[in-house]
Structures are given as C-alpha cells and as structure tokens.
Write an enzyme that holds these catalytic residues in place. Sequence first.
Site, PDB file in Angstrom:
ATOM      1  N   GLU A  32       0.810  -1.218   0.000  1.00  0.00           N
ATOM      2  CA  GLU A  32       0.000   0.000   0.000  1.00  0.00           C
ATOM      3  C   GLU A  32       0.844   1.269   0.000  1.00  0.00           C
ATOM      4  OE1 GLU A  32      -0.562  -2.550   2.053  1.00  0.00           O
ATOM      5  OE2 GLU A  32      -2.661  -3.170   1.892  1.00  0.00           O
ATOM      6  N   PHE A  87     -11.440  -6.771  14.137  1.00  0.00           N
ATOM      7  CA  PHE A  87     -10.405  -7.304  13.248  1.00  0.00           C
ATOM      8  C   PHE A  87     -10.071  -6.283  12.158  1.00  0.00           C
ATOM      9  CE2 PHE A  87      -9.322  -9.723   9.344  1.00  0.00           C
ATOM     10  CZ  PHE A  87      -8.095 -10.197   9.773  1.00  0.00           C
ATOM     11  N   GLN A  88      -8.811  -5.995  12.002  1.00  0.00           N
ATOM     12  CA  GLN A  88      -8.305  -5.028  11.017  1.00  0.00           C
ATOM     13  C   GLN A  88      -8.913  -3.646  11.180  1.00  0.00           C
ATOM     14  OE1 GLN A  88      -8.437  -6.834   7.050  1.00  0.00           O
ATOM     15  NE2 GLN A  88      -6.375  -7.641   7.414  1.00  0.00           N
ATOM     16  N   LYS A 104     -17.543  -0.664   5.917  1.00  0.00           N
ATOM     17  CA  LYS A 104     -18.028  -1.672   4.970  1.00  0.00           C
ATOM     18  C   LYS A 104     -19.544  -1.640   4.827  1.00  0.00           C
ATOM     19  CE  LYS A 104     -16.986  -6.412   3.611  1.00  0.00           C
ATOM     20  NZ  LYS A 104     -16.368  -7.688   4.012  1.00  0.00           N
ATOM     21  N   MET A 135      23.998   8.950   2.470  1.00  0.00           N
ATOM     22  CA  MET A 135      23.887  10.259   3.098  1.00  0.00           C
ATOM     23  C   MET A 135      24.159  10.156   4.597  1.00  0.00           C
ATOM     24  SD  MET A 135      23.546  13.340   2.284  1.00  0.00           S
ATOM     25  CE  MET A 135      22.523  13.833   0.893  1.00  0.00           C
TER      26      MET A 135
END
Lengths: 236, 608
Positions: free
Chosen positions: B96, B158-159, B208, B518
């Site tokens: 993502e 969940f999630q 959802k 760097m």
Amino acid sequence: MSDSENASETGNESETAGLRGPNPEERPRPDGQRNRHGERIDTATDAEQEPRTAVVSALVEHEPGVLAKVSGLFSRRQFNIESLTVGPTTVEGHARITLVVEETDAGIEQVKKQVEKLVPVIAVGELDDDAVRAELVLLKVRGEEPDKVHAITQMYEGQTLDAGPRTITVQITGDQQKIDDAVDAFRQFGIIEIARTGQTALARGDTPTTPGESPAASAESTADDTTNAPTDTNDD
Amino acid sequence: MSERARPAFSEGDAEEETDTGRETDTERKADAAEPSVESDGVEQSDEKPRTGANAVVTALERAGAETLFGVQGGAIMPVYDALYDSDLRHVTMAHEQAAAHAADAYGIVSGTPGVCLATSGPGATNLTTGIADADMDSDPMVALTGQVPTDFVGNDAFQETDTTGLTAPITKTNYFAQRADDVGNTVGEAFALAGAGRPGPTVVDLPKDVTQAETDAEPGEATTPETYNPQTVADGAAVREGARTLERAEKPVILAGGGVIKGEASDELREFARNYEIPVATSMPAVGAFPEDDELAMEMVGMHGTGYANMATTHCDVLLAVGCRFDDRLTGGVETFAPEAEVLHVDIDPAEVSKNVYADVPLVGDAATVLSQLDAEMERAPDCAEWRDQCQRWTDDYPMDYATPEDEPLKPQFVVEALDEATDDDAIVTTGVGQHQMWAVQYWTYREPRTWVSSHGLGTMGYGLPAAIGAKMAAPDTEVVSFEGDGSLLMTIQELAVAVRENLDITVAVLNNEYIGMVRQWQDAFFDGRRAASEYSWCPEFDKLAEAFGARGFAVSEYDEVADTVETAMEYDGPSVVDFRIDPAENVYPMVPSGGANGQFALSEDQL
C-alpha cells in the site's frame, strides 16, 4: 588555502578537479540578521518577542472530530494552550471554540492561521482586551465552617450547589481574575476538589466575534440534534 | 451477507456476532470472503442493486479520476466489486505504501489528484507514509480506505484502526463516511478539495456497511466544501507595494517554490523573470519550474543547492518568493537566511506567510494570478545589471563539477549526466531519498515543470520506484528514469513486480555505493566516522534481482560501459534496472550543515 591545488595533487589523472571556489572564510558575508521568527533585526538591539495571552474564537462546523482536529493541531504544532472551551451556537450545525493561548505575536498569528486552515473551521477571530469573558469554577471545600464559606461565596456572587456536614460545593462565575481571587479566598477552608471550565468569550457590542459572523442569528434553534445518526434503536 | 443489504437486519446480525466472542473474527472473515454469493441468488432478479460502493466509483469517474492504485482487502472489497464493472483503470500494487507514492507521483505529473485505495487496519496504516509524503509536498491525492462496519468501529475489531484519527495531522482534511446516500458526494468533495487551492492529500474512510448498503443516490458535481475559499487574487495595495519594492531593488532574486508548478505558473514565472531580468533560484520541489539552462537560472538553493544560488539568496536585497514554504533544508539557519532582503511572499496558503520567514509584503493568492498582477503593476525593471554580473561571477566561481579519474570507480555524477544525455528534454526523473537524489537533482538539467518527481519534505526512502510507476501511468509516452540508492531501492523493490506485470517502460538507475550514503556522509562529518548501521555490503545483486522479477538487469562498474548499457536499457521495452557500482567514497557537495548559513556552504569535508 587552495582546494584546487589539493585536488590536483591527489588526483593527478583527473580531467577536472571537482568543486572549486573561494573558501567559506574568504567569501563576503552580509551584515544583516533575522531572529527566530525570521524577522530582520538590528542585530543585538532587538530583543526576542515576549509571549502574551490572546483569546481566539473559532466558529466551526459542529461535526464529529472537529474538536480533535483543533486540539490535535495545538499539540503537534507545540502551541502553548491555556484553555479551550467548546459549545453549540444558535445556528444549527455551528459551534464556537474559544481558545486562550500564550504565545508571541508571531505565534498567535500562526495559531489563528493554522486553525482557520482546518476545513471544518468557518471563521477565526482574536478578541480585543475589552471582550466579555467568563469562566466557571466548581469548588469543593471542607464543611466545618459553613457560615464562613457562605460569606465568601456571597462575596464572589457565587452559589452553593451542595452542602453537607463534611463538604460544601460552590459555583463561581466571572472573569479569570475574579476566579483566581475566589480560589485563593476558599483556600483557607481547604479545597478538596476543583473543576474549572476555562475561559469563554464574546466580542463586546455589535462587533462580530469572528469575521463575517452575523450577531443576529436565529433566535430559537435547538442546536443539539443527536438523533440524525442512522442507528436503529434495537435495544433489548 | 444477504442481510447486509438490508440495514434493519444488520445490527441484530452484528450483536449476534459480538455475543459469540472469539468466533467473531472468523465469521467476519467468512463474511468477507464470500461476498454477495447468496445475495446474488436470493435478492436479485435481474439487476444488482446499486450500493454505496457504486456511488464511490461513480463519484470518482465524475470527478475525473482515470487511474487508481491500490491493494485489495476485506473492508474495501465492496469498492473493488464496484470497480469490477467500471472503466476506471486499477493498478494493483505490491504494497500500500507504494500505492500512495504512485498516486502521489501521478498527481505531480498529471496535475490532477492521484487516487489510492487500501483496506482497513494494516492497509490504511501502510498508506500513511505516502499520505504524509504528499502532505509535506502539497501534492494532490485522494486515499480511500476501507473500514470495519460502523457497528464495530471502536471495538478494536479485526483489522480496525482509527484511520481518520491517524491521518488527521497528515491530510488536508479527512472524512469518515457515515451513510451510503452521502458517500458519493463525500468522495467527490475529497477529490475536489485535494486539487483545489494549495493541493494536498484527503482521506475518505469507508465503513463496509456504508459501501455495501443499497442507495439510489447519485453523486452530484464534485465541489469543495463551503468553508473552503482560498483567496486567489492578492490585495491590490500589497501588489503595489511589492512592485515598488521590486522596482527599486538593486540585488533582487526570485525564489520559486513548488507552488509555481502546482499553480501552473511556470510560464508566468519565466516571462516575469525575463521581462525584468531577475535571477531565479528554486527550491527543490520547484526544480523544472524555470529552465536550468537559462542564463538567469541560479538553480537550486539550500542544503545541497548550488554555490551560486546560495550566494545570490544570501546577498540579495529583495527576495520575491513564490509558492515556497521556507523549509529548513532551504533556509538553513533562519537567522542567516537572506538576512538583508525585504521578502515579498506569494502564497495561496496564508498560513505559510510569515510562518518561518517574516514577509515584508504578503501577497496571498494564486501564483499565476499574483505574478500577472505584479507584472501589470510594474512600471520599470529594477536597475540591477551589476547584480546580474555578480551572480554570473558566482556561477563561474563555484561551478558544479566533479573529478572523473579513469582508474577509480564510477562517479555518480557522471552516471546522472550520461542518462540525461541519453534521454529527451521532457524525460521524467523520479528518485528515492539520499545522496543519489541530490546527484540526480544537481547534475541533470531540468527544463520543464513536472519532470522532477521526488520526496522533498518527508524525505521518504524508497519513493523512486513506485513514483516511477505512477509517473509512467500519468504520462505513458514520456521517458521515465528512476534514480535509486541501494538502500532506498531495497525499501520498495517489490514494486518491480508491478512494473513487469504492467510492462512499464521505465529505467531504474541504482547508484550503488553499498552504503546508506547520506547517513555515512554525515557520520564521517559529524560522528567521527563511526559508521553505525550504514554499511550496506549485504545488499543483493540488483541486476539479478531484476531478472528474477522478470525485468532486465544490468551491472556497470566501468566508465566505458556506461553509454552502451544505458542505451540498451533505454531501448528495452519494459522495466530495466541498471546497478551502477559507484565510488563508495563519493559525497554530496556543496553542503550547508544543518542550521548553518547558506552562504557558508562547504565544497568538501574539510570545509564543514
């Protein structure tokens, strides 16, 4: 010293010698200076800005999360906030957030601009010193000397909300100085608990509290409408 | 699942699930895994009812979105289901974070908001780096995140994560969609807002149940909210004051910021600078706003800017800053930044004016509009021929140059120049973050806006490859070169699989010094050479890894291999990766130490 000489000594096969030019100490330097707010200053004569207290009023869309957005903005931008109060206005869907901040002039300008930048914020104004301001405090003190407590309460035009054999709870409203004085006065009885709301304020007279706000507004609209959520009441 | 379409049943459904405690997760997963199989049979006669998800997709189409970047997942499935029937192009990314970077780059290159999608929880949190990146660089972007059903929100389902809470500090604004009837308009508003005024990322969190619920509501025109009214035209009195200040300037400099490109003001800037013969320096996001081969170009100013740009901005007496937020990497120590200059600051965001550097003349408005206003108000050009000569002397005094000894490993600057030569003038460069990024900006000659795509404000390593994917999707006919460091590329290298799948003709040039270069440069300069955790000798062989992904891979370590390999890589029709084994000791100069004075830039380590 010459950088180019050094380079040509070490890299004898090099086609070019790399970065060249006068050394830092050989370069001209400007005389001017800025302070930490980026303002040009006369070197040492201009002192740092001193913080001052400002009352900022923000008219906002009364939607979920708006308070979190405003308060989150304060913490992550390290603005020194004294108090924050919030409540609905007479216009449905609008709320007013009153912020007391202690910042330099530059900081206060930033506070106003950053709050105004939040999308649910409609308008932001800073209140003059003559604005109407008030704060509410609840004080719970020991109840051994009810007469004395009552006398002090009256002195500060307060109300007794609860009185029992062991504790007395009173309410005082007024500007910050009055509240501070009242708290001091009650200290002699032993303050058990205290709850202060923080200042809320409106501009005096016809002046709108935030720019563009019409002080007229609707006379009687009940702002709190919590029944618009799509939750079917299916309890039990 | 069938009950989902009938809100009256959904709550009872949810309560049952919570009652059974530990079964909740599995039930919900099953729930998610078999979408609409039953409902297809039970509820539908001939046509599938329209849902909130359909409204989301319609809103995107109406707002002008064409390409989306995302990853599937449980809570976002209804939206993907609706996308199945849509003409919108969806690019599945491997992670993502890359979806957000690709959308970001798409927004930079196309000028219209890039869109990314992710599911709830880990999907949403993975997006946040890319959202923060877009926020820091004011890039137009819309992120749509799935969310657990409204009834579960707040229960640590969940999630579940608090996506609006997480993204509030890194978005222009965000939304929690509440009702299927409104969700389309919310998405439209998020899209409009992302591109309006000062652009930025917006997030719409999509529970959802909201995307699954039936609705006939058709999203209307995508409009910005009523409370959002950026001022486009600057105050007339301020413009007059600005013009007078510029006219009497003896040592003027224009400092172009990223807002010049975002405000489509490059043409106005060029015209203005050339009309009045004022030297132009740019911030890093503004690279390309002014052609770097123009005689007025001082190029990039700041920590790794050119010596001449830093001398010019340090010594100027009037600084016309356009769409620039005076980041600390640009100003160095603010006490010593253009310390004698009266500052004219053009910005569409009033909060940027006098935020870091006090503006003597605030010009709040759209960059192109305000430049035109100023131009109309100017009565004469400033008398500054002597100053231009001085700027030219600085340009001669501090040339951007590097050594190329034949017996030493490849110099990265040489590689950048070789690729610049091999590509068209309008080729797009994307980069990761680190030394390679600085060489890419210093030694490539940028001539056009939207050809430099990099992570400026947030400094996100790994940005280059996913950005190249987004850039290529936005400009399929333009050459895209991505410079990456070895450490930077490792962070998002999985996206090569996406480039291969989509057969994107991009060239990834790895400037490989086997260091987080760097960091190593700073460790050598400021930490007594204690190279803690910056040695990357464990890096994979990128050419072989590229082949494993199905791309072309090359490894180059000699000067005389560079030109041929670059040509072969460019010719290959698909993604290619060239692993340039560069001189591990090479460092980025000029350099202004953090918080230092720009005019005191170091040309080598012993000047730090």
